[in-house]
Scaffold this motif. Structure first.
Motif, short mmCIF file in Angstrom:
data_model
loop_
_atom_site.label_atom_id
_atom_site.label_comp_id
_atom_site.label_asym_id
_atom_site.label_seq_id
_atom_site.Cartn_x
_atom_site.Cartn_y
_atom_site.Cartn_z
N TYR A 13 0.86 -1.18 0.00
CA TYR A 13 0.00 0.00 0.00
C TYR A 13 0.89 1.23 0.00
CZ TYR A 13 -4.08 -2.85 0.94
OH TYR A 13 -5.10 -3.76 0.84
N ALA A 130 -9.29 0.40 2.38
CA ALA A 130 -8.06 0.55 1.60
C ALA A 130 -8.28 -0.03 0.21
CB ALA A 130 -6.91 -0.16 2.30
N ARG A 131 -7.32 0.22 -0.65
CA ARG A 131 -7.39 -0.27 -2.03
C ARG A 131 -7.57 -1.79 -2.05
NH1 ARG A 131 -2.75 0.13 -6.67
NH2 ARG A 131 -3.93 -1.08 -8.17
N TYR A 133 -7.02 -5.37 -3.89
CA TYR A 133 -6.08 -6.02 -4.81
C TYR A 133 -6.66 -7.36 -5.25
CZ TYR A 133 -2.38 -2.73 -3.61
OH TYR A 133 -1.63 -1.59 -3.45
#
Length: 174
Positions: A13, A130-131, A133
């Motif tokens: 991240y 959060a992003r 993946y």
């Protein structure tokens, strides 16, 4: 074109969560739990691990629950059953610097579709989404094949490498 990570790859991240990294690994068939969910009858169980590592200088509070996971199987990306009651997820865990937290996830799907699998993981870090993946893999794909320089996309016989060679040849001929 964005290529998904292979099972076993680490992803880091950045920005607000710099120093936190995550990976999905150890994808394998497992025996169904003793009291498996009724929805999984006739399905093949699989398991994988998700590890979050903190290399920052401060701690982060990590949450990885059922809603942060999406597992798709087969060529058409059908949803797999994620067995939340038999998985060991991460809820409200403080990951201090130079420490890790690991979740063990169980899921189920049709055996014929487990050769192709996409696993999407989205953490909540300090209460913020959060992003997300994505990792690609499947039953019969060994993690040793995901080492540096050994991605299937770089293999001489893969379709991706054939397309890449074709496109490079087209650009050189112009």
């Amino acid at each position: 074109m964005h290529v998904p990570n292979l099972v076993g790859d680490w992803q880091e991240y950045d920005e607000a969560f710099a120093g936190v990294r995550i990976r999905v690994y150890d994808l394998k068939r497992v025996d169904p739990p003793k009291y498996r969910h009724d929805d999984a009858k006739g399905l093949t169980y699989f398991g994988f691990s998700v590890t979050v590592e903190n290399r920052a200088e401060e701690y982060f509070t990590i949450d990885l629950d059922r809603w942060g996971l999406d597992v798709r199987i087969g060529k058409n990306g059908e949803s797999a059953l994620v067995d939340e009651s038999n998985s060991k997820l991460i809820r409200g865990f403080n990951v201090y610097p130079m420490h890790r937290a690991t979740a063990s996830i169980l899921g189920a799907g049709l055996a014929s579709k487990l050769k192709t699998m996409d696993i999407q993981v989205g953490l909540h870090i300090d209460g913020v989404q959060a992003r997300r993946y994505v990792w690609a893999g499947g039953m019969g794909v060994h993690e040793q094949s995901t080492g540096r320089g050994l991605r299937p996309s770089t293999a001489r016989t893969s379709i991706a490498s054939e397309v890449t060679r074709f496109l490079e040849g087209e650009s050189e001929s112009r």
